[in-house]
Scaffold this motif. Structure first.
Motif, PDB file in Angstrom:
ATOM      1  N   ARG A 383       0.845  -1.189   0.000  1.00  0.00           N
ATOM      2  CA  ARG A 383       0.000   0.000   0.000  1.00  0.00           C
ATOM      3  C   ARG A 383       0.882   1.242   0.000  1.00  0.00           C
ATOM      4  NH1 ARG A 383      -0.505   2.542   5.040  1.00  0.00           N
ATOM      5  NH2 ARG A 383       0.401   1.365   6.793  1.00  0.00           N
ATOM      6  N   GLU A 384       0.281   2.379  -0.337  1.00  0.00           N
ATOM      7  CA  GLU A 384       1.004   3.653  -0.345  1.00  0.00           C
ATOM      8  C   GLU A 384       0.471   4.553   0.762  1.00  0.00           C
ATOM      9  OE1 GLU A 384       2.105   4.136  -5.079  1.00  0.00           O
ATOM     10  OE2 GLU A 384       0.333   5.165  -4.274  1.00  0.00           O
ATOM     11  N   GLU A 385       1.361   5.363   1.316  1.00  0.00           N
ATOM     12  CA  GLU A 385       0.961   6.331   2.330  1.00  0.00           C
ATOM     13  C   GLU A 385       1.658   7.657   2.034  1.00  0.00           C
ATOM     14  OE1 GLU A 385       1.120   6.919   7.186  1.00  0.00           O
ATOM     15  OE2 GLU A 385       0.958   4.902   6.323  1.00  0.00           O
ATOM     16  N   VAL A 386       0.893   8.728   1.990  1.00  0.00           N
ATOM     17  CA  VAL A 386       1.431  10.052   1.694  1.00  0.00           C
ATOM     18  C   VAL A 386       2.265  10.533   2.889  1.00  0.00           C
ATOM     19  CG1 VAL A 386       0.900  12.465   1.188  1.00  0.00           C
ATOM     20  CG2 VAL A 386      -0.460  10.639   0.154  1.00  0.00           C
ATOM     21  N   VAL A 387       3.529  10.858   2.634  1.00  0.00           N
ATOM     22  CA  VAL A 387       4.391  11.405   3.691  1.00  0.00           C
ATOM     23  C   VAL A 387       4.657  12.889   3.475  1.00  0.00           C
ATOM     24  CG1 VAL A 387       5.504   9.235   4.311  1.00  0.00           C
ATOM     25  CG2 VAL A 387       6.435  10.596   2.418  1.00  0.00           C
ATOM     26  N   GLU A 388       4.318  13.391   2.296  1.00  0.00           N
ATOM     27  CA  GLU A 388       4.390  14.839   2.031  1.00  0.00           C
ATOM     28  C   GLU A 388       3.371  15.154   0.938  1.00  0.00           C
ATOM     29  OE1 GLU A 388       5.762  18.865   2.327  1.00  0.00           O
ATOM     30  OE2 GLU A 388       6.022  17.113   3.614  1.00  0.00           O
ATOM     31  N   PRO A 389       2.378  15.991   1.226  1.00  0.00           N
ATOM     32  CA  PRO A 389       1.389  16.328   0.204  1.00  0.00           C
ATOM     33  C   PRO A 389       1.950  17.387  -0.746  1.00  0.00           C
ATOM     34  CG  PRO A 389       0.947  17.566   2.182  1.00  0.00           C
ATOM     35  CD  PRO A 389       2.144  16.701   2.491  1.00  0.00           C
ATOM     36  N   LEU A 390       1.145  17.743  -1.729  1.00  0.00           N
ATOM     37  CA  LEU A 390       1.463  18.913  -2.544  1.00  0.00           C
ATOM     38  C   LEU A 390       1.633  20.109  -1.617  1.00  0.00           C
ATOM     39  CD1 LEU A 390       1.603  19.799  -5.628  1.00  0.00           C
ATOM     40  CD2 LEU A 390      -0.715  20.652  -5.268  1.00  0.00           C
ATOM     41  N   ALA A 391       2.760  20.827  -1.742  1.00  0.00           N
ATOM     42  CA  ALA A 391       3.062  21.900  -0.789  1.00  0.00           C
ATOM     43  C   ALA A 391       3.511  23.145  -1.526  1.00  0.00           C
ATOM     44  CB  ALA A 391       4.136  21.455   0.200  1.00  0.00           C
ATOM     45  N   ASN A 392       3.172  24.294  -0.928  1.00  0.00           N
ATOM     46  CA  ASN A 392       3.528  25.584  -1.502  1.00  0.00           C
ATOM     47  C   ASN A 392       4.362  26.363  -0.484  1.00  0.00           C
ATOM     48  OD1 ASN A 392       2.892  28.652  -2.083  1.00  0.00           O
ATOM     49  ND2 ASN A 392       2.431  27.536  -3.964  1.00  0.00           N
ATOM     50  N   TYR A 393       5.495  26.909  -0.951  1.00  0.00           N
ATOM     51  CA  TYR A 393       6.422  27.659  -0.104  1.00  0.00           C
ATOM     52  C   TYR A 393       6.492  29.104  -0.599  1.00  0.00           C
ATOM     53  CZ  TYR A 393       8.075  23.024   1.321  1.00  0.00           C
ATOM     54  OH  TYR A 393       8.157  21.733   1.799  1.00  0.00           O
TER      55      TYR A 393
END
Length: 817
Positions: A383-393
């Protein structure tokens, strides 16, 4: 607010206490050929800047006739030209070591400082060495940003009377207001390397003030139009990678774009980024309470960052760094793929400064959603698990400069992550003032941090101080504090928190050579720190350090530091409200750096912490010899040893007990670099680093509430470890055209970690080389394209474009399209 700004501007108004040289340039009809020879008609009636004055080692001495320096300055619709003649009584001895671009070795050189706004605040620096190597930077009174790169033209030659540097700087590389009549800040310097003598056109007084306050003035530039500042840097790269017998071939392509929005502001954008050839990090075995802060290696994030460094709220390694989330494992699950970094989708920055001194910087970057892969060890299901979503800096900087060396700044950083992941915001305000006499400097700052996660966390930081910045005697007083919830680590870097600190400094220096010394610096420092919440004494230290440079340019020094009352370490326990008692120590050190003009030179340091505890020591030895075989070939070697005995530090938290381990740590870091420079555009570079560190634990203790420890004979978890890191880089680089580069790179890397200590040398290397190796060969080509040149390709009749000129050095002619 307007009254406050008015008071500040009035406070910082420029005075006439600093004399300024003036020169008026003239317009030319036909540009000179940039070939290192001042034989073109354009130079015949050019105005001359001369009467250079020694800046160091003897500050204020008029340069002798034997080192007479004359610089001719002319301009046209394309840019500004400098023709410098530097007399030398023995031209065959002119130092001209070849280096890579943006490096200076054992070289004579000539440099130009240009400030298009004539405000003593920010200059662009252009250096050409006697070997023809270019170096450029942005410079402020607080330092240099040598990551900035411009596209400009230069050539040098040596004759019977000295040497010549000829320079052309297009207006597209400069910043100046849109006015009919220009008035620029200007200074020029020459390095006479054999005597390590620095000569300045406009004298720089070392008794007070900052470097840029002593700019001269350039008049005469009128009715020039800045060409469209639009350039593209497309790239193509290919990688052949092999890891543990698995090979992969990838081909990448992308584009960097620069656009001059107006005369002051520039847009930088990176599309489809590729950082595969960025330098390896110097990884270490980290036993401290804080993460290691690594240098930024990606060019987009290092170039032109002068504005974004305000307040230290922006640590660019956060963008595309480690994921912010963690994997949650179920029963019988294990992580198959755990990403250590996040891919960057794109990034852009806009920066510049108006003619009223207002600097504006805007940064934005978007990173990709990143997933870990988890496998059930019984069923094989994944299975997959998100460890960092789409992010804006985002980063916003406003920096208003006024007077000679004053500024008020505002910085905001923001990280927004998609979904229920952590978001963060940090804001800072900064004030820096210098009095009219340039003898006192004052500063104040305040920062706030907000983090939204499962709970909201708000923290603050502030500091204020004053410094005496003139004369032989210098002094500083400063107070600073941080609350325990201060956290800027989503887009910045912070380590210690929850403190109030009081700092005092006194320094004495030679302003002129005396006796057998060219310079002398003596510094005394007092530091007193307490924990804020709950209040607790933390540390008191006294530090003395010194530096001496002899007439033979051997620099040496030493010092000592003492903490007579010991330290209550509030960070090592890793839990708020707890502390670990550390004994007092006495720390002496000595160091030496020999004359780099010699073929053989070296740096060496011995640093020893002697604790008020049985057999507890911390010894560091650094030895870095270098040898220059010729002006083309050089070899650098570095060997560092670190020996910690009976050190104590956190190892675990078990059953509400903080476990402290007593440990011995031995570290050896060895690096070797060899460069062969074919010419001023082509080089071959070999870099090698091996890092070895082992830690061996003896006894374990339970930490008491009062900071003392009690031996815990029942705790028997193994925390011994040995970490190895091995890296080899072999690169060939060719700057085949201005701003354009071809790079071939081979890399080999291995690392290992074993939960044991005390291996033999052969056993250590057997362990290391039995690990999977990473081998990578890559080729990258980037090409600089200017919009004006592209227009010319398609037949646009733009007589103002610099790229209508192609310098042909073989024929000595200027060819126009």
């Amino acid at each position: 607010m307007s009254l406050f700004i008015g008071v500040l501007i009035g406070y910082g108004q420029e005075t006439d206490t600093i004399p300024r040289k003036h020169i008026t340039t003239t317009r030319i009809a036909n540009p000179p050929v940039i070939d290192g020879k001042l034989d073109d008609a354009a130079w015949v009636n050019a105005p001359i800047a001369t009467n250079f004055i020694e800046r160091k080692p003897v500050n204020g001495l008029l340069a002798p006739d034997s080192l007479k320096t004359e610089v001719k300055i002319v301009y046209d619709n394309l840019g500004i030209y400098f023709g410098a003649f530097m007399r030398d009584p023995e031209p065959d001895k002119i130092q001209r070591e070849l280096t890579e671009r943006d490096n200076i070795g054992n070289d004579d050189f000539f440099f130009i400082l240009l400030n298009g706004y004539n405000d003593h605040q920010l200059s662009l620096e252009f250096i050409v060495t006697a070997a023809g190597v270019q170096w450029d930077s942005k410079i402020t009174n607080s330092g240099e940003d040598d990551s900035w790169n411009a596209v400009w033209y230069s050539d040098v030659s040596i004759n019977n009377d000295g040497w010549v540097a000829e320079v052309f700087i297009p207006y597209s590389q400069l910043r100046f207001p849109k006015k009919e009549v220009q008035t620029w800040g200007l200074n020029m310097e020459r390095e006479f390397r054999r005597d390590r003598r620095r000569l300045s056109w406009s004298h720089i007084d070392n008794t007070k003030g900052g470097f840029l306050l002593y700019d001269g003035v350039l008049h005469g530039i009128e009715n020039v139009e800045t060409p469209t500042r639009l350039s593209f840097q497309p790239y193509v790269s290919t990688y052949v990678a092999d890891y543990d017998g698995q090979s992969e071939v990838t081909v990448n392509g992308g584009l960097d774009l620069k656009y001059g929005i107006n005369d002051a502001f520039t847009l930088d954008m990176i599309l489809i980024p590729d950082f595969g050839q960025a330098k390896f990090d110097d990884k270490v075995l980290n036993l401290s309470a804080f993460e290691v802060q690594y240098d930024e290696q990606r060019q987009f994030f290092t170039e032109g960052t002068e504005l974004f460094s305000k307040g230290n709220l922006f640590y660019s390694r956060r963008v595309g760094g480690s994921p912010s989330g963690y994997v949650t494992l179920g029963e019988d699950e294990e992580v198959i793929e755990d990403p250590s970094s996040v891919d960057l989708i794109n990034a852009m920055k806009v920066s510049g400064r108006t003619d009223k001194g207002l600097g504006i910087g805007v940064f934005n970057a978007v990173t990709e959603k990143t997933k870990a892969i988890i496998e059930n060890t019984l069923t094989g299901e994944r299975r997959e698990e998100v460890v960092e979503p789409l992010a804006n800096y985002n980063v916003l900087v406003l920096d208003q400069r006024f007077g000679n060396n004053n500024s008020v700044s505002f910085v905001n950083t923001n990280v927004t992550r998609n979904g229920g992941f952590r978001d963060a915001n940090a804001t800072g305000a900064y004030l820096s003032l210098t009095n009219k006499k340039n003898t006192l400097s004052y500063w104040a700052q305040g920062e706030g941090s907000w983090v939204w996660d499962e709970d909201t966390k708000i923290g603050a930081e502030s500091s204020l101080g004053v410094s005496k910045i003139n004369g032989k005697h210098r002094a500083t007083l400063e107070m600073s504090m941080r609350t325990k919830d201060y956290d800027i680590n989503d887009l910045g870097y912070s380590s210690t928190t929850n403190y109030v600190n009081y700092y005092g400094y006194y320094g004495y220096r030679y302003l002129q050579p005396k006796g057998k010394l060219n310079n002398l610096f003596l510094n005394f420092n007092l530091n007193y720190e307490r924990r804020l919440d709950p209040d607790l004494y933390s540390n008191f230290s006294f530090n003395f350090n010194s530096s001496f440079t002899t007439k033979e340019f051997v620099t040496f020094g030493g010092g000592f530091e003492i903490t007579p009352f010991g330290t209550n370490d509030i960070y090592e326990p890793r839990i708020d409200g707890r502390h670990l008692d550390e004994p007092s120590y006495y720390n002496p050190w000595v160091w030496i750096s020999t004359d780099y003009r010699k073929k053989f030179a070296m740096d060496a340091t011995f640093d020893w912490y002697i604790y008020d505890a049985k057999n507890r020591n911390n010894i560091s030895v650094y030895f870095t010899p270098r040898y220059r075989f010729s002006d083309k070939w050089k070899l650098y070697f570095e060997n560092n040893y670190y020996i910690n005995t009976n050190d104590r530090g956190y190892v675990n938290y078990v059953n509400d007990n903080i476990e402290i381990g007593e440990r011995n740590q031995f570290t050896v870091e060895t690096s070797l670099e060899s460069q062969y420079i074919f010419n001023n555009t082509m080089s071959l570079n070999l870099a090698f680093r091996h890092y070895y560190s082992e830690v061996d634990y003896g006894r374990f203790f339970t930490l008491n509430i009062d900071g003392s420890v009690l031996q815990d004979g029942a705790y028997d978890v193994n925390h011994d470890g040995t970490y190895n890191s091995w890296n080899i880089d072999l690169s060939y680089s060719w700057w085949f055209a201005p701003g354009s580069q071809l790079t071939f790179l081979y890399r080999n890397s291995i690392e290992s970690y074993e939960e044991l200590a005390g291996q033999s040398l052969s056993g250590n290397f057997d362990t290391l080389f039995n690990q999977p190796q990473s081998n990578t060969f890559s080729v990258r080509v980037s090409y600089f394209l200017d919009y004006n040149r592209i227009k010319n390709w398609f037949g646009s009749n733009n007589s103002q474009s610099f790229y209508h000129q192609e310098r042909n050095k073989k024929t000595g002619k200027t060819v126009r399209s």
